[in-house]
Design a protein around this motif. Structure first.
Motif, PDB file in Angstrom:
ATOM      1  N   UNK A  26       0.845  -1.191   0.000  1.00 46.15           N
ATOM      2  CA  UNK A  26       0.000   0.000   0.000  1.00 46.15           C
ATOM      3  C   UNK A  26       0.883   1.244   0.000  1.00 46.15           C
ATOM      4  N   UNK A  27       0.286   2.362  -0.400  1.00 49.23           N
ATOM      5  CA  UNK A  27       0.990   3.649  -0.431  1.00 49.23           C
ATOM      6  C   UNK A  27       0.292   4.581   0.556  1.00 49.23           C
ATOM      7  N   UNK A  28       1.068   5.207   1.416  1.00 50.96           N
ATOM      8  CA  UNK A  28       0.536   6.175   2.366  1.00 50.96           C
ATOM      9  C   UNK A  28       0.966   7.574   1.938  1.00 50.96           C
ATOM     10  N   UNK A  29      -0.014   8.423   1.681  1.00 47.36           N
ATOM     11  CA  UNK A  29       0.259   9.789   1.236  1.00 47.36           C
ATOM     12  C   UNK A  29      -0.280  10.750   2.291  1.00 47.36           C
ATOM     13  N   UNK A  30       0.566  11.619   2.856  1.00 50.38           N
ATOM     14  CA  UNK A  30       0.067  12.598   3.825  1.00 50.38           C
ATOM     15  C   UNK A  30      -1.005  13.491   3.199  1.00 50.38           C
ATOM     16  N   UNK A  31      -1.946  13.887   4.001  1.00 51.06           N
ATOM     17  CA  UNK A  31      -3.043  14.711   3.497  1.00 51.06           C
ATOM     18  C   UNK A  31      -2.532  15.991   2.836  1.00 51.06           C
ATOM     19  N   UNK A  32      -1.472  16.543   3.362  1.00 48.37           N
ATOM     20  CA  UNK A  32      -0.948  17.802   2.823  1.00 48.37           C
ATOM     21  C   UNK A  32      -0.332  17.633   1.440  1.00 48.37           C
ATOM     22  N   UNK A  33      -0.110  16.375   0.996  1.00 48.81           N
ATOM     23  CA  UNK A  33       0.529  16.122  -0.297  1.00 48.81           C
ATOM     24  C   UNK A  33      -0.485  15.805  -1.405  1.00 48.81           C
ATOM     25  N   UNK A  34      -1.750  16.090  -1.211  1.00 48.86           N
ATOM     26  CA  UNK A  34      -2.757  15.773  -2.226  1.00 48.86           C
ATOM     27  C   UNK A  34      -2.437  16.435  -3.562  1.00 48.86           C
TER      28      UNK A  34
END
Length: 329
Positions: free
Chosen positions: A262-270
């Motif tokens: 899975x890939x986890x992307x911080x909310x700020x990096x949308x």
């Protein structure tokens, strides 16, 4: 070891429909399917509470909302009172809660409000929660992250799984859903109708499962709460989950290496979402997609439980946390 040793006692107390009546359909169905399977278990159940390692509190967090919560009251007083009365009965009739202050008791609850419903009266118990938000009181080493599974057919809970092989998945990323919470409107603002490789929509009537089966990455953006059934849906359809939900604790994290599939992307990096996904080498993606297929068995409900399936994984996480808490500090 769990299969050889673990014994669970289910309290007979508690009135239907909130207690002992599993609901097997919808996005909160994980709690109902777990209840159904445990109640029917020959391997793990015991009728003798003195030999039990764990004690199950068999209520539905969803049915608490449906039958106890006063609609539009914006108050949990009635639910707190209802659960307190239940626990007072347990404490009066049995010695087991009082000897550990409930630490060898557990609940399985998938409704978004479950952390609030249980934090006053059952805070010391092991709570298996779909809403596994560390900012809402989820405790590492005690609580368990419960997978949220959307069940459409109780007769065939996982009737549609699988998807296209990696070479035929031509869509880079896909999301479709209602605009719950603050995050999804931000996602749509940046990506809706902006890039043909990024299929980002509001809720769609048709083609949801087709898109998941034919996309490389499936965006699992939080709604009102950190949890979303899209995480499990992506795994079932062979789509690499992209989790955009700060403070979310993924299910079975103590066993599964989520970073491998899975890939986890911080909310700020949308705003950088496409660049993040394109930075993953194709060979790395292929390996991740294969691992998604490998872990799928751990997220499947069956009409009768099968070894290593979601029922056994949930129970193992609860057992694991109880054993860990017994170890000297």
């Amino acid at each position: 070891m769990m299969e050889q040793k673990l014994k669970v006692y289910i309290y007979k107390d508690g009135k239907r429909p909130v207690f002992h009546q599993p609901r097997l359909k919808g996005i909160y169905a994980s709690e109902g399917w777990f209840m159904k399977h445990l109640q029917a278990s020959n391997r793990f159940l015991t009728n003798n509470p003195k030999e039990a390692h764990l004690f199950y509190l068999p209520f539905s967090s969803q049915l608490l909302v449906d039958y106890v919560y006063v609609k539009d009251s914006h108050s949990f007083d009635d639910i707190n009172r209802y659960l307190k009365n239940y626990l007072d009965t347990i404490k009066t009739r049995y010695p087991f809660w009082n000897r550990t202050d409930g630490s060898d008791h557990f609940l399985v609850a998938c409704h978004d409000w479950a952390p609030i419903e249980t934090k006053r009266n059952m805070a010391n118990s092991i709570r298996a929660l779909c809403n596994s938000d560390v900012k809402e009181g989820f405790q590492f080493g005690k609580d368990v992250a419960l997978p949220e599974t959307n069940i459409n057919s109780p007769q065939n809970p996982m009737k549609e799984i699988g998807g296209s092989p990696p070479s035929k998945r031509k869509i880079l990323a896909f999301f479709a859903g209602q605009m719950h919470g603050y995050l999804r409107p931000i996602l749509l603002n940046h990506w809706e109708n902006k890039d043909p490789e990024m299929r980002i929509f509001k809720r769609i009537r048709n083609g949801y499962s087709w898109h998941m089966k034919n996309s490389k990455y499936c965006i699992c953006a939080k709604g009102y709460e950190v949890n979303s059934p899209r995480v499990v849906e992506a795994i079932l359809y062979g789509c690499v989950p992209v989790i955009i939900s700060d403070n979310f604790v993924p299910p079975f994290f103590e066993i599964l290496n989520w970073d491998s599939f899975a890939v986890f992307v911080p909310e700020k990096e949308i705003r950088n979402l496409k660049n993040v996904l394109l930075s993953i080498p194709e060979q790395r993606y292929i390996v991740m997609q294969e691992r998604v297929k490998q872990v799928r068995q751990h997220f499947l409900w069956h009409n009768s439980p099968e070894k290593y399936d979601i029922f056994h994984m949930i129970l193992h996480s609860i057992w694991y946390n109880r054993v860990f808490r017994l170890q000297p500090r």
